[in-house]
Design an enzyme around this catalytic site. Structure first.
Site, PDB file in Angstrom:
ATOM      1  N   HIS A 490       0.829  -1.208   0.000  1.00  0.00           N
ATOM      2  CA  HIS A 490       0.000   0.000   0.000  1.00  0.00           C
ATOM      3  C   HIS A 490       0.867   1.264   0.000  1.00  0.00           C
ATOM      4  CE1 HIS A 490      -3.613   2.368   1.437  1.00  0.00           C
ATOM      5  NE2 HIS A 490      -2.633   3.172   1.815  1.00  0.00           N
ATOM      6  N   GLU A 491       1.760   1.333   0.976  1.00  0.00           N
ATOM      7  CA  GLU A 491       2.580   2.550   1.085  1.00  0.00           C
ATOM      8  C   GLU A 491       3.488   2.709  -0.130  1.00  0.00           C
ATOM      9  OE1 GLU A 491       1.738   4.722   3.105  1.00  0.00           O
ATOM     10  OE2 GLU A 491       0.476   3.445   4.362  1.00  0.00           O
ATOM     11  N   HIS A 494       1.694   4.620  -2.733  1.00  0.00           N
ATOM     12  CA  HIS A 494       1.777   6.071  -2.523  1.00  0.00           C
ATOM     13  C   HIS A 494       3.131   6.585  -3.009  1.00  0.00           C
ATOM     14  CE1 HIS A 494      -1.928   6.727  -0.375  1.00  0.00           C
ATOM     15  NE2 HIS A 494      -1.604   5.971   0.648  1.00  0.00           N
TER      16      HIS A 494
END
Ligand SMILES: [Zn+2]
Length: 698
Positions: A490-491, A494
């Site tokens: 997920h990160e 980003h």
């Protein structure tokens, strides 16, 4: 207040003298590879002078723009604003990143001292009448300026920011707005500091080995190491940091100890002492609604949401309710299943929130012969990190090269240079994955420098991924849980959003997009993590190097929908709580716990599940920029599940689909309306069905 451009001169002279003396690294361009922050040269004493000089310099620049004798143009107003504040941005980026990832008492003190200065400074800009007049003049004739789509977006955004920042208010209201902003900035800092202290304050020491019953060997070892670090050799210490808390809740056979840990976690900031956050948060909610009212909005949520894809509170509530009803139904069934398991074991008690992890883990084991500990050996942190890099290479052709010549702020930080397939430089990525007392909880991505390209001057992105994942022990490397693995993916999504940005202006580049759109590039990455083809690439046993066996993959896939009712309900309850706090219509400061209880009663939250974040430690909304925005994760999940379908349709690693995703979405920042960008990628609006199906809700 009347400064001329000439007044900048003494200031510049001061800066240059500091520069020559080599005292303060913020006062000059960084002399490091890719101009990354020279952490080894940055000391705590450098921040305050740099903040002050940065604010002075920015003020002078703003005055010069506002007082420009020439008629306003896009370049001398909007572009000039984009270029201003370079020194301030430089110190802010380093300071706020480190204050989250590697703080100290001194840094926290500086944060408090600087908060009112910055709040006042940014208010000065937004309430500068002359500047606003120039902006408004251009805004009113924007159709005749011959602007590109991106330029027009910048103009509209800046205009809106000024209006939302109080530019249209009379002097008295402007003054009140300043007070509110200053107070909010202080309260939010205090909120966050209290939780950091709370996370570090609680420890549960176990002295009787029998009380370790049920806990996996690695969890016991980690607890022994924590105890030894704290001077309690031969004992075991558990904390409410997630890597310690969650396995304890999942595996400890000692129900009263699970309860003790769980209660410690959910009562953070709620002890009626100096770390209590209740009065802080109710004051914040009150100030937010007062500010919204001042600016002409009925509630804080109305104020926030007009900038998001979901334009109004009504739309958010409607959306949440559509998912809440089926999710609650599934969660009730899950609770019955767990109760049946308790009853079947002869347990004479009712399922409580501190039992949920334990029994759901047991049930998962019974149903699918799968538990988290069986998976960990296949998710060594280094392998997962390499996995996300491989995925990015397959999708976008980009490369990751470890660099050891770039300064870091802590030994846990690893630095990568990110390059295009042809070797050209894209940007820098730091990874910093293990918990420590100086790091706030959770996982996040942030930027040290945003990508931009004004007047052909290319600024390449410098971004970081921070986590609080399971640490290596004396005998084993860092082995991640499935949840931690997904968080890493997920990160990293980003990070890609920041790295692959291809925009002109920093205000619109990278992750500077609507809050309910920003989770699309991150969440879509989670979809790959559990695909069999992908697992075979990165999920290899940390000892043997063997790829994860097919039967384990099958079990992961089969158990995919397991406990989804719980996960959805726990999360959505927090989304409702956020919306409820921010749809107050007057500054009333209700009792925080009573308010929360009523909010949870209204949606019918079942007693076996606690809201994911209770108000006193709901950092996202009281210290993290997600106020009236916690719903964004599931809103964006509609987008990510629907977008991922495009890869399912064309091939998991299809380069053309990936290229289209890169070109139309992740490289575009906030340069266009999110729905326009999305439709350009998908050819139509997103559909909700893949989300409901993905969570087993239809
Ligand atoms: Zn995210």
């Amino acid at each position: 207040m009347k400064h001329s451009t000439l007044m900048m001169l003494p200031l510049i002279a001061i800066l240059f003298s500091c520069n020559r003396s080599g005292q303060n690294p913020f006062f000059s361009e960084y002399e490091t590879p890719f101009q990354t922050p020279p952490f080894q040269l940055i000391h705590e004493k450098h921040y305050m002078p740099a903040f002050k000089a940065g604010i002075r310099q920015h003020k002078a620049e703003i005055q010069a723009i506002a007082n420009n004798p020439e008629a306003p143009t896009f370049v001398n107003t909007f572009v000039a604003l984009e270029k201003s504040g370079e020194l301030l941005t430089r110190v802010e980026n380093v300071f706020y990143n480190l204050n989250s990832a590697n703080t100290s008492d001194r840094l926290q003190k500086i944060a408090k001292d600087v908060a009112p200065l910055r709040a006042a400074h940014y208010d000065d800009i937004l309430m500068n009448e002359k500047l606003f007049q120039r902006i408004k003049t251009l805004y009113d004739i924007r159709e005749n300026l011959g602007l590109t789509v991106e330029q027009n977006k910048l103009l509209e955004k800046q205009y809106k920011d000024f209006v939302r920042g109080g530019a249209n208010l009379d002097e008295e209201k402007k003054e009140r707005l300043r007070q509110i902003n200053e107070e909010l900035s202080m309260l939010s800092l205090q909120f966050s500091e209290n939780i950091l202290a709370e996370n570090n304050r609680f420890e549960m020491m176990i002295e009787d080995e029998g009380d370790l019953s049920g806990l996996p060997e690695d969890v016991v070892k980690a607890a022994a190491e924590t105890a030894a670090e704290r001077g309690h050799e031969g004992k075991w210490v558990f904390t409410i940091h997630k890597p310690s808390l969650i396995p304890f809740l999942q595996y400890s056979d000692r129900r009263h100890l699970r309860e003790k840990m769980f209660m410690a976690y959910i009562n953070k900031g709620n002890h009626n002492d100096d770390l209590d956050n209740k009065a802080i948060l109710t004051k914040m909610a009150a100030l937010r609604v007062e500010r919204a009212n001042l600016l002409g909005y009925p509630t804080h949520a109305d104020y926030i949401l007009e900038e998001n894809m979901a334009k109004t509170p009504e739309q958010v509530y409607d959306f949440l309710n559509r998912i809440w009803t089926p999710a609650l139904k599934v969660a009730r069934q899950e609770a019955r299943d767990l109760q049946a398991m308790i009853d079947g074991e002869g347990g004479d008690f009712t399922l409580e929130p501190w039992d949920w992890w334990y029994y759901s883990e047991k049930l998962r084991k019974a149903k699918y012969d799968l538990d988290d500990e069986m998976l960990r050996p296949y998710f060594q942190m280094e392998n997962v990190r390499k996995g996300v890099f491989d995925l990015a290479t397959r999708l976008y052709g980009i490369q990751f090269e470890k660099r050891t010549d770039i300064p870091v702020y802590h030994e846990d930080v690893t630095v990568y240079e990110v390059k295009e397939a042809d070797g050209s430089h894209i940007g820098i990525l730091y990874t910093d994955y293990f918990p420590r007392a100086s790091k706030r909880g959770g996982a996040w991505m942030n930027e040290y420098r945003s990508q931009s390209r004004i007047d052909g001057v290319e600024k390449t992105p410098v971004v970081c991924n921070i986590g609080n994942f399971s640490k290596p022990t004396a005998e084993k490397p860092s082995l991640l849980s499935l949840d931690e693995t997904l968080t890493l993916f997920h990160e990293f999504g980003h990070a890609l959003h920041g790295l692959l940005s291809n925009c002109t202006y920093p205000s619109l580049s990278g992750t500077n997009v609507a809050r309910d759109f920003v989770e699309l590039p991150s969440q879509i990455m989670e979809n790959w993590a559990l695909e069999p083809e992908m697992l075979k690439i990165y999920a290899t046993h940390y000892k043997t190097g063997e790829p994860i066996p097919d039967d384990l993959i099958k079990k992961i896939r089969q158990s995919n929908l397991f406990n989804q009712g719980f996960a959805t309900v726990e999360y959505m309850a927090a989304s409702f709580l956020d919306m409820d706090w921010h749809t107050l219509t007057s500054p009333e400061e209700p009792d925080a716990i009573q308010f929360e209880n009523e909010s949870m009663e209204r949606i019918g939250l079942i007693p076996q599940i606690a809201v994911r974040y209770r108000s006193p430690y709901f950092l996202h909304i009281f210290a993290g920029g997600y106020s009236s925005g916690y719903y964004s994760y599931i809103w964006a999940e509609v987008l990510d599940k629907d977008a991922f379908q495009a890869f399912r349709e064309t091939g998991l690693f299809n380069r053309e689909t990936a290229q289209s995703f890169r070109e139309n979405i992740i490289s575009r920042g906030g340069t266009e309306d999110p729905m326009v960008l999305y439709k350009r990628f998908r050819g139509r609006e997103p559909r909700i069905q893949p989300l409901l199906k993905g969570r087993g809700l239809i």
